[in-house]
Design a protein around this motif. Structure first.
Motif, PDB file in Angstrom:
ATOM      1  N   TYR A  44       4.209 -10.816   0.126  1.00 38.46           N
ATOM      2  CA  TYR A  44       4.583 -10.496  -1.252  1.00 38.46           C
ATOM      3  C   TYR A  44       3.476  -9.772  -2.014  1.00 38.46           C
ATOM      4  O   TYR A  44       3.773  -8.957  -2.890  1.00 38.46           O
ATOM      5  N   ALA A  45       2.235 -10.018  -1.661  1.00 41.80           N
ATOM      6  CA  ALA A  45       1.147  -9.226  -2.252  1.00 41.80           C
ATOM      7  C   ALA A  45       1.286  -7.769  -1.810  1.00 41.80           C
ATOM      8  O   ALA A  45       1.102  -6.844  -2.598  1.00 41.80           O
ATOM      9  N   GLY A  46       1.651  -7.575  -0.544  1.00 41.82           N
ATOM     10  CA  GLY A  46       1.881  -6.220  -0.051  1.00 41.82           C
ATOM     11  C   GLY A  46       3.035  -5.541  -0.773  1.00 41.82           C
ATOM     12  O   GLY A  46       2.955  -4.354  -1.103  1.00 41.82           O
ATOM     13  N   ASP A  47       4.095  -6.293  -1.033  1.00 44.51           N
ATOM     14  CA  ASP A  47       5.236  -5.728  -1.767  1.00 44.51           C
ATOM     15  C   ASP A  47       4.823  -5.320  -3.184  1.00 44.51           C
ATOM     16  O   ASP A  47       5.175  -4.245  -3.662  1.00 44.51           O
ATOM     17  N   ALA A  48       4.083  -6.192  -3.860  1.00 46.17           N
ATOM     18  CA  ALA A  48       3.635  -5.883  -5.216  1.00 46.17           C
ATOM     19  C   ALA A  48       2.722  -4.649  -5.205  1.00 46.17           C
ATOM     20  O   ALA A  48       2.860  -3.751  -6.047  1.00 46.17           O
ATOM     21  N   LEU A  49       1.818  -4.590  -4.224  1.00 45.14           N
ATOM     22  CA  LEU A  49       0.914  -3.442  -4.136  1.00 45.14           C
ATOM     23  C   LEU A  49       1.667  -2.152  -3.819  1.00 45.14           C
ATOM     24  O   LEU A  49       1.264  -1.075  -4.249  1.00 45.14           O
ATOM     25  N   TYR A  50       2.765  -2.258  -3.082  1.00 43.44           N
ATOM     26  CA  TYR A  50       3.611  -1.097  -2.799  1.00 43.44           C
ATOM     27  C   TYR A  50       4.076  -0.465  -4.114  1.00 43.44           C
ATOM     28  O   TYR A  50       3.989   0.747  -4.307  1.00 43.44           O
ATOM     29  N   THR A  51       4.546  -1.307  -5.031  1.00 47.81           N
ATOM     30  CA  THR A  51       5.023  -0.794  -6.310  1.00 47.81           C
ATOM     31  C   THR A  51       3.866  -0.284  -7.163  1.00 47.81           C
ATOM     32  O   THR A  51       4.013   0.710  -7.870  1.00 47.81           O
ATOM     33  N   VAL A  52       2.705  -0.925  -7.081  1.00 51.41           N
ATOM     34  CA  VAL A  52       1.531  -0.433  -7.805  1.00 51.41           C
ATOM     35  C   VAL A  52       1.158   0.963  -7.283  1.00 51.41           C
ATOM     36  O   VAL A  52       0.810   1.860  -8.064  1.00 51.41           O
ATOM     37  N   PRO A  67       3.182   3.869 -19.957  1.00 56.01           N
ATOM     38  CA  PRO A  67       3.165   2.783 -18.968  1.00 56.01           C
ATOM     39  C   PRO A  67       4.548   2.179 -18.710  1.00 56.01           C
ATOM     40  O   PRO A  67       4.880   1.886 -17.560  1.00 56.01           O
ATOM     41  N   VAL A  68       5.348   2.027 -19.738  1.00 55.93           N
ATOM     42  CA  VAL A  68       6.684   1.442 -19.557  1.00 55.93           C
ATOM     43  C   VAL A  68       7.546   2.355 -18.684  1.00 55.93           C
ATOM     44  O   VAL A  68       8.216   1.893 -17.751  1.00 55.93           O
ATOM     45  N   ARG A  69       7.529   3.648 -18.959  1.00 56.76           N
ATOM     46  CA  ARG A  69       8.343   4.574 -18.150  1.00 56.76           C
ATOM     47  C   ARG A  69       7.838   4.662 -16.717  1.00 56.76           C
ATOM     48  O   ARG A  69       8.644   4.737 -15.776  1.00 56.76           O
ATOM     49  N   ALA A  70       6.524   4.637 -16.536  1.00 60.38           N
ATOM     50  CA  ALA A  70       5.972   4.661 -15.172  1.00 60.38           C
ATOM     51  C   ALA A  70       6.382   3.395 -14.427  1.00 60.38           C
ATOM     52  O   ALA A  70       6.735   3.453 -13.238  1.00 60.38           O
ATOM     53  N   ILE A  72       9.054   1.512 -15.008  1.00 54.96           N
ATOM     54  CA  ILE A  72      10.494   1.596 -14.720  1.00 54.96           C
ATOM     55  C   ILE A  72      10.739   2.526 -13.533  1.00 54.96           C
ATOM     56  O   ILE A  72      11.525   2.202 -12.635  1.00 54.96           O
ATOM     57  N   GLY A  73      10.062   3.660 -13.503  1.00 54.14           N
ATOM     58  CA  GLY A  73      10.226   4.593 -12.387  1.00 54.14           C
ATOM     59  C   GLY A  73       9.776   4.001 -11.065  1.00 54.14           C
ATOM     60  O   GLY A  73      10.475   4.121 -10.041  1.00 54.14           O
ATOM     61  N   ALA A  74       8.605   3.355 -11.068  1.00 50.11           N
ATOM     62  CA  ALA A  74       8.088   2.752  -9.838  1.00 50.11           C
ATOM     63  C   ALA A  74       8.991   1.614  -9.370  1.00 50.11           C
ATOM     64  O   ALA A  74       9.272   1.479  -8.170  1.00 50.11           O
TER      65      ALA A  74
END
Length: 145
Positions: A44-52, A67-70, A72-74
């Motif tokens: 799950y850390a890998g999943d979170a980092l994927y989105t980061v 930041p909000v639009r980025a 939402i896009g990610a």
């Protein structure tokens, strides 16, 4: 008017450089987490980092994005990739290519959607904090000699 030595680069260029650096740091962090940890934390850390990472790439391409639009896009991209795993296409591509396996995954998991959301919130929070600090520095009056 040409830049004066010592001047700051244009804000969008500085933002792009920071986004590129962030992307490299996130990839290194993801590879480290994958190599050092296992189990649910590593997954799950890998999943979170994927989105980061996706967030950093969004900012790299559109440096003036909020930041909000980025986020939402990610998050939309990450969720779209996860939802695509409900079809046989990502699994087939993952069998053929290690890169496809890293980018697309192969099996759907509801918990992954939550981890992606956590990554988007983390990235947007860090981005907002950095923007706030930068704005505060620009607005601070210059010291008089």
């Amino acid at each position: 008017m040409p830049p004066v030595p010592g001047d700051q680069p244009p804000r969008f260029l500085r933002t792009r450089l920071l986004a590129a650096l962030a992307a490299l740091v996130v990839v290194a962090a993801g590879l480290t987490v994958r190599a050092v940890t296992g189990g649910w934390f590593g997954k799950y850390a890998g999943d979170a980092l994927y989105t980061v990472l996706v967030y950093a790439l969004v900012v790299l391409v559109w440096p003036r994005v909020t930041p909000v639009r980025a986020a939402i896009g990610a998050l939309a991209f990450s969720w779209a990739v996860e939802l695509a795993q409900l079809t046989p296409v990502p699994a087939a591509l993952s069998e053929a290519s290690v890169v496809a396996r890293l980018v697309l995954g192969s099996t759907f998991g509801v918990a992954d959607l939550v981890a992606y959301a956590a990554g988007a919130v983390l990235a947007a929070s860090a981005h907002t904090l950095l923007e706030h600090r930068s704005r505060h520095r620009r607005e601070r009056p210059a010291a008089t000699p």
